[in-house]
Motif scaffolding. Structure first.
Motif, PDB file in Angstrom:
ATOM      1  N   GLN A  98     -14.352  10.201  -0.368  1.00 19.58           N
ATOM      2  CA  GLN A  98     -15.561   9.939  -1.157  1.00 19.58           C
ATOM      3  C   GLN A  98     -15.728   8.460  -1.475  1.00 19.58           C
ATOM      4  O   GLN A  98     -16.622   8.081  -2.221  1.00 19.58           O
ATOM      5  CB  GLN A  98     -15.499  10.743  -2.468  1.00 19.58           C
ATOM      6  N   GLY A  99     -14.836   7.642  -0.918  1.00 16.83           N
ATOM      7  CA  GLY A  99     -14.964   6.201  -1.112  1.00 16.83           C
ATOM      8  C   GLY A  99     -14.294   5.675  -2.370  1.00 16.83           C
ATOM      9  O   GLY A  99     -14.632   4.597  -2.844  1.00 16.83           O
ATOM     10  N   ASP A 100     -13.328   6.429  -2.891  1.00 17.68           N
ATOM     11  CA  ASP A 100     -12.649   6.035  -4.129  1.00 17.68           C
ATOM     12  C   ASP A 100     -11.508   5.065  -3.797  1.00 17.68           C
ATOM     13  O   ASP A 100     -10.450   5.462  -3.302  1.00 17.68           O
ATOM     14  CB  ASP A 100     -12.116   7.292  -4.819  1.00 17.68           C
ATOM     15  N   GLU A 101     -11.736   3.781  -4.125  1.00 17.01           N
ATOM     16  CA  GLU A 101     -10.734   2.772  -3.766  1.00 17.01           C
ATOM     17  C   GLU A 101      -9.439   2.934  -4.576  1.00 17.01           C
ATOM     18  O   GLU A 101      -8.359   2.599  -4.095  1.00 17.01           O
ATOM     19  CB  GLU A 101     -11.315   1.371  -3.988  1.00 17.01           C
ATOM     20  N   ARG A 102      -9.546   3.452  -5.794  1.00 15.18           N
ATOM     21  CA  ARG A 102      -8.329   3.624  -6.604  1.00 15.18           C
ATOM     22  C   ARG A 102      -7.399   4.648  -5.968  1.00 15.18           C
ATOM     23  O   ARG A 102      -6.169   4.545  -6.081  1.00 15.18           O
ATOM     24  CB  ARG A 102      -8.691   4.051  -8.026  1.00 15.18           C
ATOM     25  N   ALA A 103      -7.983   5.623  -5.311  1.00 12.05           N
ATOM     26  CA  ALA A 103      -7.150   6.618  -4.625  1.00 12.05           C
ATOM     27  C   ALA A 103      -6.403   5.964  -3.461  1.00 12.05           C
ATOM     28  O   ALA A 103      -5.233   6.273  -3.206  1.00 12.05           O
ATOM     29  CB  ALA A 103      -8.022   7.779  -4.121  1.00 12.05           C
ATOM     30  N   LEU A 104      -7.072   5.044  -2.775  1.00 11.46           N
ATOM     31  CA  LEU A 104      -6.394   4.323  -1.694  1.00 11.46           C
ATOM     32  C   LEU A 104      -5.246   3.486  -2.261  1.00 11.46           C
ATOM     33  O   LEU A 104      -4.161   3.439  -1.685  1.00 11.46           O
ATOM     34  CB  LEU A 104      -7.389   3.438  -0.948  1.00 11.46           C
ATOM     35  N   GLU A 105      -5.489   2.858  -3.412  1.00 13.75           N
ATOM     36  CA  GLU A 105      -4.421   2.076  -4.046  1.00 13.75           C
ATOM     37  C   GLU A 105      -3.230   2.967  -4.399  1.00 13.75           C
ATOM     38  O   GLU A 105      -2.071   2.586  -4.184  1.00 13.75           O
ATOM     39  CB  GLU A 105      -4.938   1.408  -5.329  1.00 13.75           C
ATOM     40  N   ALA A 106      -3.507   4.133  -4.928  1.00 12.07           N
ATOM     41  CA  ALA A 106      -2.418   5.037  -5.308  1.00 12.07           C
ATOM     42  C   ALA A 106      -1.637   5.485  -4.071  1.00 12.07           C
ATOM     43  O   ALA A 106      -0.398   5.553  -4.081  1.00 12.07           O
ATOM     44  CB  ALA A 106      -2.992   6.250  -6.049  1.00 12.07           C
ATOM     45  N   LEU A 107      -2.366   5.777  -3.008  1.00  9.32           N
ATOM     46  CA  LEU A 107      -1.710   6.180  -1.770  1.00  9.32           C
ATOM     47  C   LEU A 107      -0.856   5.031  -1.229  1.00  9.32           C
ATOM     48  O   LEU A 107       0.279   5.225  -0.779  1.00  9.32           O
ATOM     49  CB  LEU A 107      -2.767   6.586  -0.733  1.00  9.32           C
TER      50      LEU A 107
END
Lengths: 230, 180
Positions: free
Chosen positions: B14-23
């Motif tokens: 969904q384009g959530d950059e914070r999720a990418l950071e967490a990953l």
């Protein structure tokens, strides 16, 4: 080594997978062997389990390596990369409007309209590779997947000697295919129309190199701009 | 790794950059460790690490949970990304992909291989000729015919060594205390 054999009394053709699956899972088979494995897997679905086991083995081997924390700049660069440009599904309209003028020079309005109509085109950004020779060179590949033509738009290209040309390439591992020759305008911009089917399969890199006039069969110099993906 | 990759990937889609950071926070050191080993160069390994997570960002649906764990899939992507980059750099520089003499020499980054590098310890349990083809295939991306050319061996020989070595590694991972 077993060879597949269709006579009913011989060993099963599936047995060839026993020899090839470990290397196949590692990506170490040659292209003809890969095709053989993929054809056999369709006939021998039970062997998928064995393939999964060897793929798992490769991941477990990697997991035995010591983890190393990358410097913070890597994360910062990643976040910058994903926030600086929209996700591929969104369409960079502002940029497209600017590029439209250039494209209009080389393609018909009808073809461009076909691209613009699509909701989810392929869009790849090519970044400069050579900080000293061509620091400002950039490019984009655009392809509306339903259309026959794809476009490569470049800017910031340094001028070339008369016996040189730019040439664009798409690469998948060992396989490198020319997308065509690119002649820059005096302002360093250029556009190339090529067959979109060249982007339909798997590829990992799109790049532009300097080649002798008339082009080369494969790149003879390092790229000046490049997109790398998976 | 407490992060649930399924939930993070859904947010990434969904384009959530914070999720990418967490990953990234959860998996980057594994990816970088592998990239360093393949590339042998910190700045290239850093680019590879960034590329791997960019691929996840661009194609969050590529991982199929039915086919295995996320970390396994990610490390597979990382290995292919690193090996492809290594070969591209070799093509760029006009040099061939370096072979693996350095694998026998401990490096500064790896002061105590027996203690820290369990992969190296495991590979040392293989006969040298099997270890050599596996390392070249695994860390350099060479295929059967490239192995045969690089090592000046018959094709059948490298195929046999690679297969036997991988089968043995699989057995060793299942039964770590096996002795040959």
């Amino acid at each position: 080594m077993n060879t597949p054999d269709d006579t009913p009394h011989s060993a099963s053709p599936c047995d060839a997978l026993r020899d090839l699956l470990p290397a196949y899972a590692l990506g170490a088979v040659d292209p003809d062997e890969a095709r053989q494995v993929e054809a056999l897997l369709r006939r021998c679905p039970d062997w998928q389990v064995e393939l999964n086991a060897y793929q798992q083995l490769n991941a477990e081997l990697a997991a035995l390596l010591p983890p190393v924390a990358p410097p913070p700049s890597v994360k910062a660069g990643l976040i910058q990369a994903v926030t600086a440009r929209p996700k591929r599904r969104r369409w960079a309209w502002g940029w497209v409007a600017a590029a439209c003028l250039l494209i209009a020079l080389v393609v018909s309005n009808a073809a461009w309209a076909a691209v613009a109509r699509q909701q989810a085109p392929l869009e790849l950004v090519l970044h400069p590779v050579q900080a000293d020779a061509a620091p400002d060179a950039t490019g984009r590949v655009l392809w509306a997947r339903a259309e026959p033509q794809a476009f490569l738009i470049l800017s910031g290209l340094p001028p070339l000697a008369p016996d040189q040309t730019y040439q664009a390439w798409v690469r998948d591992g060992e396989r490198i295919v020319s997308l065509g020759l690119v002649q820059p305008q005096p302002d360093g911009s250029a556009a190339l129309v090529f067959d979109g089917a060249l982007l339909a399969g798997r590829f990992d890199t799109v790049g532009v190199t300097v080649e002798p006039a008339g082009g080369s069969a494969s790149p003879t110099t390092p790229p000046i701009v490049r997109w790398q993906g998976g | 790794m407490s992060a649930d990759p399924t939930a993070l990937l859904r947010r990434i889609a969904q384009g959530d950059e914070r999720a990418l950071e967490a990953l990234y926070d959860a998996y980057a050191s594994r990816v970088y460790g592998l990239a360093l080993r393949v590339m042998g160069d910190e700045s290239l390994a850093q680019e590879v690490t960034q590329d791997v997570f960019l691929k996840v960002w661009q194609r969050p649906h590529t991982w199929n949970p039915e086919r295995g764990q996320f970390s396994s899939w990610l490390l597979t992507v990382a290995r292919y990304t690193a090996v492809d980059r290594l070969r591209a750099e070799a093509l760029r520089s006009g040099r061939s992909v370096p072979l693996l003499d350095e694998f026998d020499a401990p490096t500064d980054a790896d002061p105590d291989p027996a203690e820290h590098d369990r992969l190296r310890a495991l590979l040392r349990r293989l006969p040298d000729e099997q270890r050599q083809v596996i390392e070249l295939a695994y860390f350099r991306g060479l295929t059967h015919s490239e192995l045969a050319a690089a090592l000046n061996l018959p094709l059948g020989t490298v195929k046999t060594r690679l297969r036997a070595g991988l089968q043995k590694l699989r057995a060793l991972l299942i039964n770590p205390n096996d002795h040959e």
